[in-house]
Write a protein that holds these residues in place. Structure first.
Motif, short mmCIF file in Angstrom:
data_model
loop_
_atom_site.label_atom_id
_atom_site.label_comp_id
_atom_site.label_asym_id
_atom_site.label_seq_id
_atom_site.Cartn_x
_atom_site.Cartn_y
_atom_site.Cartn_z
N ALA A 377 -56.20 23.14 -51.42
CA ALA A 377 -54.76 23.33 -51.56
C ALA A 377 -54.31 24.42 -50.60
O ALA A 377 -55.02 25.40 -50.40
N PRO A 378 -53.13 24.26 -50.01
CA PRO A 378 -52.65 25.29 -49.07
C PRO A 378 -52.65 26.68 -49.69
O PRO A 378 -52.99 27.65 -49.04
N SER A 379 -52.32 26.75 -50.97
CA SER A 379 -52.19 28.07 -51.58
C SER A 379 -53.53 28.80 -51.62
O SER A 379 -53.58 30.01 -51.63
N ARG A 380 -54.61 28.04 -51.68
CA ARG A 380 -55.90 28.71 -51.85
C ARG A 380 -56.50 29.16 -50.53
O ARG A 380 -57.18 30.16 -50.46
N THR A 381 -56.30 28.37 -49.50
CA THR A 381 -57.07 28.65 -48.30
C THR A 381 -56.21 28.90 -47.07
O THR A 381 -56.52 29.78 -46.28
N ALA A 382 -55.15 28.14 -46.91
CA ALA A 382 -54.51 28.13 -45.61
C ALA A 382 -53.47 29.22 -45.43
O ALA A 382 -53.13 29.58 -44.31
N VAL A 383 -52.91 29.74 -46.52
CA VAL A 383 -51.86 30.74 -46.38
C VAL A 383 -52.52 32.11 -46.28
O VAL A 383 -53.14 32.58 -47.22
N PRO A 384 -52.42 32.76 -45.11
CA PRO A 384 -53.10 34.05 -44.95
C PRO A 384 -52.54 35.08 -45.92
O PRO A 384 -51.35 35.05 -46.23
N LEU A 385 -53.39 35.95 -46.40
CA LEU A 385 -52.90 37.02 -47.26
C LEU A 385 -51.99 37.93 -46.45
O LEU A 385 -52.18 38.10 -45.24
N TYR A 386 -51.03 38.51 -47.10
CA TYR A 386 -50.09 39.40 -46.43
C TYR A 386 -50.80 40.65 -45.93
O TYR A 386 -51.58 41.27 -46.67
N THR A 387 -50.54 41.00 -44.70
CA THR A 387 -51.11 42.24 -44.16
C THR A 387 -49.96 43.22 -43.94
O THR A 387 -49.01 42.91 -43.22
N ARG A 388 -50.06 44.36 -44.57
CA ARG A 388 -48.98 45.36 -44.45
C ARG A 388 -48.99 45.98 -43.05
O ARG A 388 -50.04 46.40 -42.56
N ALA A 389 -47.82 46.00 -42.42
CA ALA A 389 -47.71 46.58 -41.07
C ALA A 389 -47.73 48.11 -41.16
O ALA A 389 -47.51 48.68 -42.23
N ALA A 390 -47.95 48.75 -40.01
CA ALA A 390 -47.88 50.22 -39.97
C ALA A 390 -46.47 50.65 -40.36
O ALA A 390 -45.49 49.99 -39.99
N PRO A 391 -46.33 51.73 -41.13
CA PRO A 391 -44.99 52.12 -41.57
C PRO A 391 -44.09 52.50 -40.40
O PRO A 391 -44.55 53.05 -39.40
N ALA A 392 -42.80 52.19 -40.55
CA ALA A 392 -41.82 52.56 -39.52
C ALA A 392 -41.53 54.06 -39.61
O ALA A 392 -41.80 54.69 -40.63
N ARG A 393 -40.97 54.61 -38.52
CA ARG A 393 -40.53 56.02 -38.55
C ARG A 393 -39.22 56.08 -39.32
O ARG A 393 -38.21 55.50 -38.91
N LYS A 394 -39.27 56.71 -40.49
CA LYS A 394 -38.11 56.68 -41.40
C LYS A 394 -37.42 58.03 -41.40
O LYS A 394 -38.06 59.06 -41.59
#
Ligand code: NAD
Length: 504
Positions: A377-394
């Protein structure tokens, strides 16, 4: 004739035999028509040879009324987390009394981020104005206004927070494209309202644009939700897969299901990284409960999606083809029967189930037969896990102070707040329900008792800190101003993280 390609997986995907092991699933019979349609569905699953080990749990009205405001007992969560597959009949949410929607609770607690609703016409057998409709709506299932974060802020104003997140957008948009790719779908349409909600819906649209380039073989477009919904209602054949946020998806998927002939025909899958839930899209229909007239098709087609998910594609194929043949033979429950030109006498829920069982092994004659294959199923294998980007300068550059005041004009309020401003933070603007009323407001603008007072850094290079905001709030509240809440104004890598006032 409607070609039912829904849920057919691409021939390129390697097929495997159904597993002979029984799969543990959690089953809830629900409320209203739930027990009738679940009984019919389970009979068909058993007759078709589905290898299931069902664990039954009680959820819904009786659980709510026994004093459990969540509508689900702790032991039921254990079953869901153990089996990871949930076949659920509709439940009744008691009105009043602060009962939270169990459906929303289950979807969010178990991280079921994708709600997949195929809406297919079955013309000429089921009466519909849209005989070639074959649309799959992929609805974001966890966020948006369904975060359920609501507050009363003044005598006149109530607020519901709309939360749209980058991980939420990325997961659902990727899922929609993976679904399209694995199900042989040609086009994905994004629907949002980013002409108005430029930051929240704007993020959804932006993520769609970022992700679609990774699927060059799939046609894409974007539509503002209002015109998109109108076109869906008039020319559904223009659409293939639609991906949208939670509230819009909720509304358009009910419209789309009803357009196929009956809300009782559509099943849905709620997909998460760990758990999946399958249910009809309709509710518990208390008006027809206990009469043996409800259509079990929505739940049955949800069960077919479940069988594909648990890799029993052979059984899913057998049931779906028998169901199509049953519809072709004019065997229909009452709500479909009245508009159909091909139906014989209407049948009850149980008789409909028996008719499907009697046709197991038969193929449809007019509809294209479905053929499911066992594939990841796409949900199990094909959808990459979310990778958090480096934080922006806030950087903090100001603060919106929300004030409850039913007595004064914007000019009076502005005069008062200007004298209370600090060296670091100066009053820039006041809005009422988002529209600028100071400086330079119009007398025609209707004002409630709820004001957003924007304070910004007094000097262009003045960095604002929490201490500056606390100093401002201390002065303002000591002067008797009723502060409801504040929102910090920040830039992210130099870009404004806040909207301008309307008319600013
Ligand atoms: P509903 O979907 O239950 O009913 C709407 C109309 O469609 C009714 O006229 C009903 O008779 C008809 N209908 C629905 N399913 C049918 C079927 N299988 N066969 C024939 N006719 C069918 O919506 P509602 O009346 O707004 O809600 C009733 C209850 O269901 C409420 O308590 C609501 O909270 C709950 N609900 C639950 C779910 C869920 O559990 N997933 C979803 C929606 C509503």
């Amino acid at each position: 004739m409607q070609i039912d390609s829904t849920n057919q997986l691409s021939p390129a995907t390697p097929a495997t035999e159904d597993s002979i092991e029984k799969t543990a699933i959690t089953v809830a019979y629900g409320d209203g028509i739930g027990p009738e349609i679940m009984k019919a569905t389970m009979q068909i699953l058993e007759a078709a040879g589905a290898r299931l080990a069902p664990e039954t749990i009680d959820i819904g009205e009786q659980v709510y009324l026994s004093g459990n405001s969540a509508g689900i007992a702790p032991a039921s969560w254990d079953s869901l987390r153990r089996t990871k597959v949930f076949l659920k009949a509709p439940i009744t949410t008691p009105s009043g009394g602060g009962y939270k929607s169990l459906n929303v609770t289950i979807r969010k607690t178990l991280g079921l981020y994708a709600n997949v609703r195929p809406c297919v016409s079955y013309a000429p057998f089921v009466a519909t104005k849209h005989p070639t409709m074959d649309v799959v709506i992929v609805r974001e299932n966890e966020e948006d206004l369904y975060a359920g974060i609501e507050h009363r802020q003044s005598d006149e104003v109530f607020q519901c927070l709309k939360l749209i997140t980058r991980p939420g957008c990325e997961k659902i948009v990727r899922y929609a494209f993976e679904y399209a790719r694995s199900h042989g779908r040609k086009k994905v349409t994004c629907m949002s309202k980013d002409n108005i909600m430029k930051m929240t819906d704007g993020l959804f649209h932006q993520v769609f644009d970022e992700i679609r380039v990774h699927y060059p073989e799939i046609e894409t477009d974007h539509s503002i939700i209002d015109i998109g919904a109108a076109r869906l209602a008039t020319r559904p054949e223009r659409f293939d897969v639609i991906v949208t946020t939670n509230l819009y998806g909720d509304i358009i998927s009910d419209i789309a299901a009803e357009m196929t002939g009956s809300v009782g025909l559509a099943g849905s899958a709620n997909i998460g990284e760990h758990v999946a839930m399958f249910e009809a899209i309709h509710g518990s229909a208390p008006d027809i409960a206990g009469k043996n007239i409800a259509n079990p098709s929505g739940l049955l087609l949800a069960a077919v999606m479940m069988l594909v998910h648990i890799r029993q594609a052979g059984v899913a194929t057998r049931i779906h083809n028998a169901w199509l043949r049953t519809i072709e033979d004019g065997v229909m429950t009452a709500e479909l029967h009245s508009g159909s030109t091909t139906a014989v006498a209407p049948v009850g829920t149980q008789a409909f189930a028996s008719a499907v069982i009697a046709r197991l092994g038969q193929m449809p004659q007019t509809f294209a037969a479905v053929h499911y294959v066992n594939a990841p199923a796409p949900s199990r294998t094909a959808v990459p896990l979310y990778t958090r980007a480096a934080p922006a300068r806030k950087e903090m550059v100001g603060v919106d102070v929300f004030v409850h005041d039913a007595q004064h004009t914007p000019e009076f309020l502005a005069g008062r707040l200007t004298t209370l401003a600090t060296e670091a933070l100066q009053l820039q603007m006041i809005t009422n329900r988002g529209v600028k009323v100071w400086p330079g407001g119009f007398p025609e603008t209707f004002c409630t008792d709820h004001w957003r007072c924007r304070f910004v850094a007094a000097t262009s290079d003045g960095a604002i800190t929490h201490a500056h905001i606390i100093a401002l709030l201390t002065k303002v509240t000591q002067a008797g101003v009723d502060v409801i809440k504040t929102e910090n104004l920040c830039t992210f890598d130099g870009e404004k993280g806040f909207a301008l006032g309307q008319g600013q």
